[in-house]
Structures are given as structure tokens and as C-alpha cells.
Design a protein around this motif. Structure first.
Motif, short mmCIF file in Angstrom:
data_model
loop_
_atom_site.label_atom_id
_atom_site.label_comp_id
_atom_site.label_asym_id
_atom_site.label_seq_id
_atom_site.Cartn_x
_atom_site.Cartn_y
_atom_site.Cartn_z
N LEU A 68 -31.78 77.83 83.52
CA LEU A 68 -32.88 78.76 83.28
C LEU A 68 -33.36 79.36 84.60
O LEU A 68 -33.45 78.66 85.61
CB LEU A 68 -34.03 78.00 82.61
CG LEU A 68 -35.29 78.76 82.24
CD1 LEU A 68 -35.05 79.57 80.95
CD2 LEU A 68 -36.47 77.81 82.04
N THR A 69 -33.69 80.65 84.58
CA THR A 69 -34.26 81.28 85.77
C THR A 69 -35.78 81.14 85.78
O THR A 69 -36.42 81.10 84.73
CB THR A 69 -33.90 82.77 85.81
OG1 THR A 69 -34.29 83.38 84.55
CG2 THR A 69 -32.41 82.98 86.00
N ILE A 70 -36.36 81.11 86.99
CA ILE A 70 -37.82 81.08 87.10
C ILE A 70 -38.40 82.45 86.77
O ILE A 70 -39.44 82.55 86.12
CB ILE A 70 -38.25 80.63 88.52
CG1 ILE A 70 -37.99 79.13 88.70
CG2 ILE A 70 -39.73 80.94 88.76
CD1 ILE A 70 -38.49 78.57 90.01
N ASN A 71 -37.72 83.53 87.22
CA ASN A 71 -38.13 84.87 86.80
C ASN A 71 -37.06 85.38 85.84
O ASN A 71 -36.65 84.65 84.95
CB ASN A 71 -38.38 85.78 87.99
CG ASN A 71 -37.23 85.80 88.99
OD1 ASN A 71 -36.14 85.29 88.73
ND2 ASN A 71 -37.46 86.39 90.14
N ASP B 298 -47.27 76.60 83.20
CA ASP B 298 -47.39 76.17 81.80
C ASP B 298 -46.09 76.40 81.03
O ASP B 298 -45.61 75.53 80.30
CB ASP B 298 -48.51 76.93 81.09
CG ASP B 298 -49.88 76.36 81.38
OD1 ASP B 298 -49.96 75.17 81.76
OD2 ASP B 298 -50.88 77.08 81.22
N GLN B 299 -45.51 77.58 81.20
CA GLN B 299 -44.26 77.88 80.50
C GLN B 299 -43.13 76.97 80.96
O GLN B 299 -42.34 76.48 80.14
CB GLN B 299 -43.87 79.34 80.73
CG GLN B 299 -44.77 80.32 80.00
CD GLN B 299 -44.44 81.76 80.35
OE1 GLN B 299 -44.09 82.08 81.49
NE2 GLN B 299 -44.56 82.65 79.38
N LEU B 300 -43.05 76.72 82.26
CA LEU B 300 -41.98 75.87 82.77
C LEU B 300 -42.13 74.44 82.27
O LEU B 300 -41.13 73.77 81.97
CB LEU B 300 -41.96 75.91 84.30
CG LEU B 300 -41.56 77.25 84.91
CD1 LEU B 300 -41.68 77.19 86.43
CD2 LEU B 300 -40.14 77.63 84.50
N PRO C 229 -38.68 82.26 97.96
CA PRO C 229 -39.93 82.99 97.77
C PRO C 229 -41.10 82.08 97.41
O PRO C 229 -40.94 81.10 96.67
CB PRO C 229 -39.61 83.97 96.63
CG PRO C 229 -38.13 84.17 96.73
CD PRO C 229 -37.57 82.84 97.17
N ALA C 230 -42.26 82.41 97.95
CA ALA C 230 -43.45 81.57 97.75
C ALA C 230 -43.79 81.40 96.28
O ALA C 230 -44.20 80.32 95.85
CB ALA C 230 -44.64 82.17 98.50
N GLU C 231 -43.60 82.48 95.48
CA GLU C 231 -43.93 82.38 94.05
C GLU C 231 -43.08 81.31 93.36
O GLU C 231 -43.56 80.62 92.46
CB GLU C 231 -43.71 83.73 93.36
CG GLU C 231 -44.51 84.88 93.92
CD GLU C 231 -43.71 85.67 94.95
OE1 GLU C 231 -43.95 86.88 95.06
OE2 GLU C 231 -42.85 85.07 95.64
N GLN C 232 -41.83 81.18 93.79
CA GLN C 232 -40.96 80.19 93.18
C GLN C 232 -41.29 78.80 93.69
O GLN C 232 -41.30 77.82 92.92
CB GLN C 232 -39.50 80.56 93.45
CG GLN C 232 -39.12 81.89 92.83
CD GLN C 232 -37.64 82.19 92.87
OE1 GLN C 232 -36.85 81.41 93.36
NE2 GLN C 232 -37.26 83.35 92.35
N ALA C 233 -41.56 78.68 94.99
CA ALA C 233 -41.95 77.37 95.54
C ALA C 233 -43.24 76.87 94.90
O ALA C 233 -43.36 75.67 94.60
CB ALA C 233 -42.11 77.48 97.06
N GLU C 234 -44.19 77.77 94.68
CA GLU C 234 -45.45 77.37 94.06
C GLU C 234 -45.22 76.81 92.65
O GLU C 234 -45.86 75.83 92.25
CB GLU C 234 -46.41 78.56 94.00
CG GLU C 234 -46.95 78.97 95.36
CD GLU C 234 -47.64 80.32 95.33
OE1 GLU C 234 -47.71 80.93 94.23
OE2 GLU C 234 -48.08 80.79 96.39
N ARG C 235 -44.32 77.40 91.93
CA ARG C 235 -44.04 76.92 90.58
C ARG C 235 -43.31 75.58 90.60
O ARG C 235 -43.55 74.72 89.75
CB ARG C 235 -43.26 77.98 89.80
CG ARG C 235 -44.19 79.08 89.31
CD ARG C 235 -43.49 80.40 89.10
NE ARG C 235 -44.43 81.39 88.56
CZ ARG C 235 -45.32 82.06 89.29
NH1 ARG C 235 -45.41 81.85 90.60
NH2 ARG C 235 -46.12 82.94 88.72
#
Length: 416
Positions: free
Chosen positions: A240-243, A259-261, A288-294
Motif C-alpha cells: 500500500l502507498t502512503i499517498n 487514522d486511515q493507516l 518526505p516529512a509528511e511520510q515520516a510523520e505518518r
């Protein structure tokens, strides 16, 4: 070969799609295959692929923090560009980007996975044959196949020798715990010589795990992007991709929420699978920071609920509980996942086992419970009082249902 026990208890892996395609942020391999980007422009990214800030130890620490137990790196995608200094073929990044990755993962206690595509749309000998049974009216793609009358079986033999040479390098140098193959649709198992390929790999790494794209030699099913409604039997993994993209695409900011993850993750492990969650590093090697944060958010939730994650097996079949669940390996503790704050009692249907106690995982708060109804062989319904607000997790609350014996379920239709 018996399935390696580490895989089914891993629960979370990280998929790393990293390659020259991250420079311009185009789709990996398919962008030139589908004539979206000219081939020469696609390959011009190779000279601009720097990996200048690549720190595999940072990657490994992030993955461990996320709760992952393994990772899979794209050593070579369909574009044919290798991430190591291979002696086979002309396309590689000119240095070894895999050795540090493997070493860093093992320092963190993670298993090492390598992705490798059977197909190579850049190799001069690859488009020398076609898959048997392919309808002749289908248009041939110049990167992958030729018309039947133009087949060159000697060229195909040269391609297989090149592939085998690269696989020998990967297995002898890095001793991967898992080989994640792709691109199998382009040819038949006989053309790929899958049994011979598997034997060659196992001669170097006897305990290696294969995904299903090794066809008859695969160890586990690999659904992609679409979460299965009915989980596969046996071991499996949802990639599955994060985005919305596998590799780094500059314009794609449509990231799934924590929440979705967590929902994807709990539904996957509740069905007996692993989640292989993809990140797309930039060309310089930074995530990317958005992915690390998730990954941080998912890891924090897993850490709070590790008892319901690791050392568990697939939980209740659909129809018994409104949400995912897992079961301890001794089958004596059932873990119920609640996504929303319950407004009423939680119920479990078809539970034949007697319940010793119910508590909120994390806080330890005990919850009252009772059984109502039931007739003859049909059990009543277990009702559990809802947790109070202070006991609710901000993402998903887990209840531990301790049973007096091993889990037994009623799967019948009741008395008519």
C-alpha cells in the motif's frame, strides 16, 4: 519450503520505492513504457540522481520507530536501473546503495528485503520474445516484447544470463531475508525458469522468503493497493502507498491520514496478513516529512497496543464483531479494535468460550460484561460496557477479552 515464522509475526514492513524516477518525480518505469515521458528524458535522470543525503541508518531508525519488522528496497525496477554497482548490464547508479541499507536494517533488528523486477524494459535482449498464448491482435509494446515471427531465443538466453548474474550478486553480497519479485506478467513461468531461479537463490540463502510473484515458488499472497474483502488463506501481505504514488512524485500530497493507516493496518493483521507500507524517498535519499510523520503516528499507536499486534494470529471472521480483531497465539485472548467512541455496549456474537474478563489495553481498566440470550447450541451475545472517555485512544481503542479456554466460535444459522 516451510514458511519462515518471522514473516507472519512481522505485521508491518516498509516498502521503499527509490530510483532515478524521483529526480523529476515521474512514475517509475511506466512513464516511458506508456509513452508519457520520452525514454531519453527518463534516463537523463540518472545523471541527476545524487543520493547526496542518503543515510540508511536514519531510514532504519524510522522504520523501527514505526513498528516495522522488515523493509523491502527496489534494487532494480522495470526500468533496469540497478541501485548497486552491478557487473551485469550497463544501467546502474555507479555505486552501492544497498550494502548500507542491509547493514543498517540488521543493526535495528529488521529483516532485509530486496525488490527485483523479472522484467527489464531497457535491456537490449529483453524484448526478444513474447508470452505464450498472448492474443496476436494485441499491440506489442516495443520495450517488452516482439511479434511471434521476430522472436530471438538466443537473445532471451542472454537476458536470462544477465538476470541470473544480477541475482547472484544480490544474494551473495546482501543475503536478503526476503526477495520481492515483480513484473512476472510479461512472461510465463517456463520462460522465466522460475524453479531454477528459486533453486539458485536458495543455494545462497536457504531460508529466503518469496512473494507470490515468484509464481509456483511463492510463499505468500501479495494483494496490491486494494484491501481484500475476504482475506487470502495462508500468509499474505497488502502492499500500500502512503499517498497515491509508489515513488516520489512532487505533486502528490494526497497522503493517507494516521487514522486511515491504522484502519488499513488493523484490518490487515486482523485478517492474518502483513501491511507493506510504501515510502518514496526524494532523489537525495531523504524521506518526505509528511511520510515520516505518518510512520511516527502509526508507530506510536502500535507501541501502545503491541500486545494486540505482535504474537497474534488472524482474529474473528466477519459477522462476529463490528471491526477488526486479533487473537493471541495461545488462542486465549481476543483483541477487539474499536475505531469510534462507542455510544452503547459493544457486542460479540457466536462466542462459545466463556469470558474471564475484559479490559482496555493500555489503561488496564476492567469493563463489565454479560451474556444474554442463546438457545441450545446457539450461544448468546456477549455485551461489554463501553470504555469511559479517559480510556479511549485518539485513533483506535483496543479491548482485551480474556477467555477461560481457547477460542471457540459458533458459525451456524441458529435454530429454525
Amino acid at each position: 519450503m516451510a514458511m519462515q515464522p518471522w514473516f507472519e509475526d512481522a505485521k508491518l514492513g516498509i516498502f521503499i520505492h527509490w530510483g532515478v524516477y524521483a529526480v523529476d518525480g515521474v512514475q517509475e518505469s511506466w512513464s516511458f513504457y506508456d509513452d508519457i515521458v520520452p525514454y531519453d528524458r527518463y534516463m537523463s535522470q540518472l545523471d541527476r540522481f545524487t543520493a547526496s543525503r542518503y543515510d540508511p541508518h536514519d531510514w532504519a531508525k524510522l522504520f523501527a520507530r514505526a513498528g516495522a519488522r522488515y523493509a523491502v528496497l527496489t534494487s532494480r525496477h522495470h526500468d533496469g536501473v540497478a541501485l548497486w554497482d552491478t557487473a551485469h548490464g550497463d544501467l546502474n547508479v555507479g555505486r552501492d546503495l544497498i550494502a548500507g541499507y542491509a547493514e543498517a536494517l540488521r543493526e535495528q533488528g529488521l529483516k532485509v528485503g530486496l525488490y527485483y523486477s523479472h522484467s527489464d524494459w531497457s535491456h537490449p535482449d529483453y524484448a526478444s520474445t513474447r508470452k505464450p498464448g498472448r492474443p496476436p491482435e494485441l499491440e506489442d509494446n516495443r520495450y517488452s516484447e516482439v511479434a511471434a515471427e521476430d522472436e530471438d531465443l538466443e537473445a532471451w538466453e542472454r537476458f536470462l544470463a544477465y538476470r541470473d548474474g544480477q541475482i547472484r550478486e544480490l544474494t551473495s553480497r546482501y543475503k536478503p531475508d526476503l526477495m520481492w519479485f515483480d513484473g512476472e506478467w510479461d512472461r510465463s513461468e517456463e520462460q522465466w525458469r522460475i524453479p531454477e531461479l528459486a533453486a539458485m537463490i536458495r543455494s545462497e540463502v536457504p531460508d529466503v522468503v518469496f512473494n507470490a510473484r515468484m509464481l509456483s515458488e511463492g510463499d505468500y499472497a501479495t494483494p496490491e493497493q486494494g484491501a481484500p474483502v475476504l482475506p487470502p488463506e495462508g500468509p499474505w501481505e497488502l502492499c500500500l502507498t502512503i499517498n497515491d504514488s509508489w515513488g516520489h512524485q512532487h505533486h502528490d500530497h494526497n497522503h493517507k491520514s494516521v487514522d486511515q493507516l491504522i484502519r488499513y493496518f488493523t484490518e490487515t493483521i486482523g485478517g492474518g496478513g502483513n501491511l507493506l507500507l510504501s515510502v518514496g524517498p526524494r532523489e537525495d535519499g531523504t524521506i518526505p516529512a509528511e511520510q515520516a510523520e505518518r510512520l511516527h503516528g502509526l508507530g506510536d499507536w502500535i507501541a501502545r497496543h503491541a500486545e494486540a499486534v505482535y504474537g497474534t494470529v488472524r482474529g474473528l471472521p466477519p459477522g462476529h464483531h463490528y471491526g477488526p480483531s486479533t487473537l493471541s497465539k495461545d488462542r486465549r485472548t481476543l483483541y477487539l479494535v474499536l475505531f469510534d467512541a462507542p455510544r452503547a455496549e459493544i457486542n460479540v456474537r457466536g462466542l462459545l468460550s466463556k469470558v474471564r474478563g475484559v479490559s482496555v489495553l493500555g489503561s488496564g481498566t476492567e469493563l463489565d460484561h454479560r451474556v444474554t440470550g442463546g438457545l441450545h447450541e446457539t450461544p448468546g451475545i456477549l455485551w461489554i460496557d463501553p470504555p469511559a472517555a479517559p480510556d479511549l485512544d485518539p485513533h483506535a481503542t483496543v479491548l482485551a477479552v480474556e477467555l477461560e479456554g481457547e477460542l471457540e466460535l459458533y458459525r451456524g444459522a441458529g435454530r429454525f
